[in-house]
Scaffold this motif. Sequence first.
Motif, mmCIF file in Angstrom:
data_model
loop_
_atom_site.group_PDB
_atom_site.id
_atom_site.type_symbol
_atom_site.label_atom_id
_atom_site.label_comp_id
_atom_site.label_asym_id
_atom_site.label_seq_id
_atom_site.Cartn_x
_atom_site.Cartn_y
_atom_site.Cartn_z
ATOM 1 N N LEU A 131 0.837 -1.201 0.000
ATOM 2 C CA LEU A 131 0.000 0.000 0.000
ATOM 3 C C LEU A 131 0.867 1.245 0.000
ATOM 4 N N TYR A 132 0.469 2.245 -0.769
ATOM 5 C CA TYR A 132 1.145 3.546 -0.844
ATOM 6 C C TYR A 132 2.481 3.486 -1.577
ATOM 7 N N ASN A 133 2.814 2.349 -2.174
ATOM 8 C CA ASN A 133 4.066 2.297 -2.927
ATOM 9 C C ASN A 133 4.095 3.305 -4.071
ATOM 10 N N ASP A 134 2.925 3.628 -4.596
ATOM 11 C CA ASP A 134 2.854 4.519 -5.748
ATOM 12 C C ASP A 134 2.548 5.964 -5.362
ATOM 13 N N ARG A 135 2.674 6.279 -4.052
ATOM 14 C CA ARG A 135 2.328 7.628 -3.592
ATOM 15 C C ARG A 135 3.495 8.258 -2.839
ATOM 16 N N GLU A 136 3.610 9.562 -2.993
ATOM 17 C CA GLU A 136 4.475 10.362 -2.125
ATOM 18 C C GLU A 136 3.544 11.150 -1.206
ATOM 19 N N LEU A 137 3.651 10.911 0.074
ATOM 20 C CA LEU A 137 2.765 11.570 1.021
ATOM 21 C C LEU A 137 3.207 13.016 1.232
ATOM 22 N N PRO A 138 2.260 13.948 1.323
ATOM 23 C CA PRO A 138 2.634 15.368 1.460
ATOM 24 C C PRO A 138 3.213 15.666 2.840
ATOM 25 N N LEU A 139 4.173 16.568 2.876
ATOM 26 C CA LEU A 139 4.720 17.014 4.149
ATOM 27 C C LEU A 139 3.709 17.917 4.843
ATOM 28 N N PRO A 140 3.534 17.766 6.163
ATOM 29 C CA PRO A 140 2.645 18.675 6.879
ATOM 30 C C PRO A 140 3.135 20.117 6.793
ATOM 31 N N GLU A 141 2.231 21.045 6.946
ATOM 32 C CA GLU A 141 2.565 22.468 6.849
ATOM 33 C C GLU A 141 3.627 22.883 7.862
ATOM 34 N N THR A 142 3.625 22.232 9.032
ATOM 35 C CA THR A 142 4.553 22.619 10.097
ATOM 36 C C THR A 142 5.773 21.703 10.184
ATOM 37 N N PHE A 143 6.045 20.945 9.156
ATOM 38 C CA PHE A 143 7.127 19.957 9.207
ATOM 39 C C PHE A 143 8.467 20.601 9.569
ATOM 40 N N ASP A 144 8.687 21.836 9.129
ATOM 41 C CA ASP A 144 9.964 22.520 9.371
ATOM 42 C C ASP A 144 9.862 23.541 10.503
ATOM 43 N N ASP A 145 8.993 23.299 11.448
ATOM 44 C CA ASP A 145 8.851 24.176 12.615
ATOM 45 C C ASP A 145 10.226 24.389 13.273
ATOM 46 N N ASP A 146 10.540 25.655 13.605
ATOM 47 C CA ASP A 146 11.828 25.951 14.259
ATOM 48 C C ASP A 146 11.673 26.155 15.763
ATOM 49 N N TYR A 147 10.443 26.025 16.294
ATOM 50 C CA TYR A 147 10.159 26.083 17.735
ATOM 51 C C TYR A 147 10.537 27.424 18.367
ATOM 52 N N GLN A 148 10.544 28.471 17.577
ATOM 53 C CA GLN A 148 10.910 29.787 18.090
ATOM 54 C C GLN A 148 9.934 30.220 19.186
ATOM 55 N N GLY A 149 10.481 30.665 20.312
ATOM 56 C CA GLY A 149 9.660 31.137 21.422
ATOM 57 C C GLY A 149 9.043 30.027 22.245
ATOM 58 N N ARG A 150 9.440 28.758 21.975
ATOM 59 C CA ARG A 150 8.868 27.608 22.689
ATOM 60 C C ARG A 150 10.004 26.669 23.106
ATOM 61 N N PRO A 151 10.699 27.007 24.187
ATOM 62 C CA PRO A 151 11.878 26.217 24.583
ATOM 63 C C PRO A 151 11.563 24.772 24.913
ATOM 64 N N ALA A 152 10.378 24.470 25.451
ATOM 65 C CA ALA A 152 10.032 23.073 25.751
ATOM 66 C C ALA A 152 9.881 22.267 24.470
ATOM 67 N N ALA A 153 9.286 22.866 23.447
ATOM 68 C CA ALA A 153 9.147 22.184 22.163
ATOM 69 C C ALA A 153 10.513 21.955 21.529
ATOM 70 N N ALA A 154 11.418 22.917 21.700
ATOM 71 C CA ALA A 154 12.746 22.773 21.120
ATOM 72 C C ALA A 154 13.568 21.703 21.827
ATOM 73 N N ALA A 155 13.247 21.422 23.102
ATOM 74 C CA ALA A 155 14.052 20.487 23.903
ATOM 75 C C ALA A 155 13.697 19.024 23.676
ATOM 76 N N GLN A 156 12.578 18.742 23.034
ATOM 77 C CA GLN A 156 12.126 17.347 22.862
ATOM 78 C C GLN A 156 13.090 16.532 22.004
ATOM 79 N N ASP A 157 12.925 15.215 22.088
ATOM 80 C CA ASP A 157 13.701 14.288 21.259
ATOM 81 C C ASP A 157 12.724 13.337 20.577
ATOM 82 N N MET A 158 11.912 13.877 19.680
ATOM 83 C CA MET A 158 10.944 13.066 18.955
ATOM 84 C C MET A 158 10.848 13.500 17.494
ATOM 85 N N ARG A 159 11.934 14.007 16.982
ATOM 86 C CA ARG A 159 11.953 14.416 15.584
ATOM 87 C C ARG A 159 12.068 13.189 14.672
ATOM 88 N N ILE A 160 11.344 13.236 13.585
ATOM 89 C CA ILE A 160 11.451 12.172 12.588
ATOM 90 C C ILE A 160 12.893 12.049 12.105
#
Length: 524
Positions: A214-243
């Motif tokens: 399934l999905y071999n013939d598809r490229e799934l779209p990147l979410p709008e926030t895929f390249d979030d830089d976490y500016q102004g959100r130090p807790a979000a920047a500190a996580q370790d759950m990046r793809i």
Amino acid sequence: MSIVKILGVPLALLMAGALLEPSAPQPETRNLRGPNILLIMSDDHAQQAIGAYGSRLVETPNIDRLAREGVRFTQSFVTNSICAPSRAVLLTGKLSHRNGLRDNWDEFDGSQMTFPKLLQQAGYQTAIVGKWHLKSDPTGFDLWRILPGQGDYYNPDFRAQGGRARHAGYVTDLITDFALEFLESRDRERPFLLLYQHKAPHRNWMPALEHLSLYNDRELPLPETFDDDYQGRPAAAAQDMRIADMFLSSDMKLQPGDYPQESGTGGQAGHDAERSWRGAYGRMSETQRAAWDAHYGPINQAFRESPPAGRELVEWKYQRYLKDYLRCVVAIDRNLGRVLEYLDREGLSQDTLVIYTSDQGFYLGEHGWYDKRFMYEESLRTPLIMRHPARIAGGQSSDALVMNLDLAPTLLDIAGVAIPAEMQGRSLVPLTRDATPVWRDAVYYHYYEFPHGWHNVKRHYGVRTQRYKLIHFYHDIDVWELYDLRTDPHELQNLYTNPEYRKVREELHEELRRLRQHYGEPEP
């Protein structure tokens, strides 16, 4: 239908009482009028991966059928977005600080009151099959057959009153087999409560053999926030759950020799991902491995011969992860179809309450992440669909603020069983009958698993209203975040220090204090 045995004992004998829980109370009556209850819980199933919630990533016709024939809650939230605590809240109708299970390291106190115990005492025949994840043995169930810990996708072990045994097959299919065998062997003079709980689509997302392509013939779209830089959100920047930091072995299913070394931490420094993958892959039979290798072999070979790097590697991981996740979702939906067909065939659909939910939401690349834990929308939200043709009109959609805390009192209410005062949720029944009942204005959240858990997500608690969200990150930091979900649905702009939101901030602080007092949680 084949009878799967536990240590050589057919399920039919088990249901006759050979291996019933010794302490299970005898029903007071065999002429109850309460409806049957089928509660389906998946693991980490995001709203973004359900057609009824607007997903364009995957088709889920059977879950969508439940939504068409029942009520879909569009603003359904968890109180603690992590597996074991969410399940404890479901069972007890109490928040984590009250039921004693704050994170995945805690053990559930099975002696406390739960809704299955109350339904069992009222005469329901009760069963749970699939994921449990609470360390202690289930209580309040006539039958239980559960995965030890997180369980395995292929040829998994199951624990039951009669012991532990390995079963050949794919976990989502097997859990469904066990659910159908309970339904077929049940006492037909009594209503039943069945908790049908899937492992999928939890990490490490191993699809069924028939869904590998399934999905071999598809490229799934990147979410709008895929390249979030976490500016102004130090807790979000500190996580370790990046793809970007996912394991090449256990997450991406590359074999030894396909890559020189692991490229990321996978959310837990020091975790032996290669050993984990060898164990999962090694559980397969020769036939299963042959089919698996036929699919993944060419992909892995291409990676080995021309390994991507940098941004190309990140996007390669995203496609690999998300396609496997969605393939696991398809297996859940297909198996749900088997159960719905059984209910139709046996004439049970009309007076059986069917609920579909998940223990929490999940990140499908939003903010560049996978996993859950944060109070941000993707992990805070969880699907919740209820169908009961005899009592709930179909085609409904409710935007009321509801929580997994509400499920226990809802099920007791529908069954006509008194709701204990210690339960902290509210029955959802009025929301299925009245479009504008008096209802709550805000929901409360608290995540505790730091620093000893995975992914480095800081402890935090907060309040969410229809429009705003206030979060306090604490323990080794002291950071407040405020979001206007109407103008910033992706939660990218922390407005806490914005003077234009001073009044909103003060009102949210007051609401947070009120909720903490209402739920009896002391200051951390």
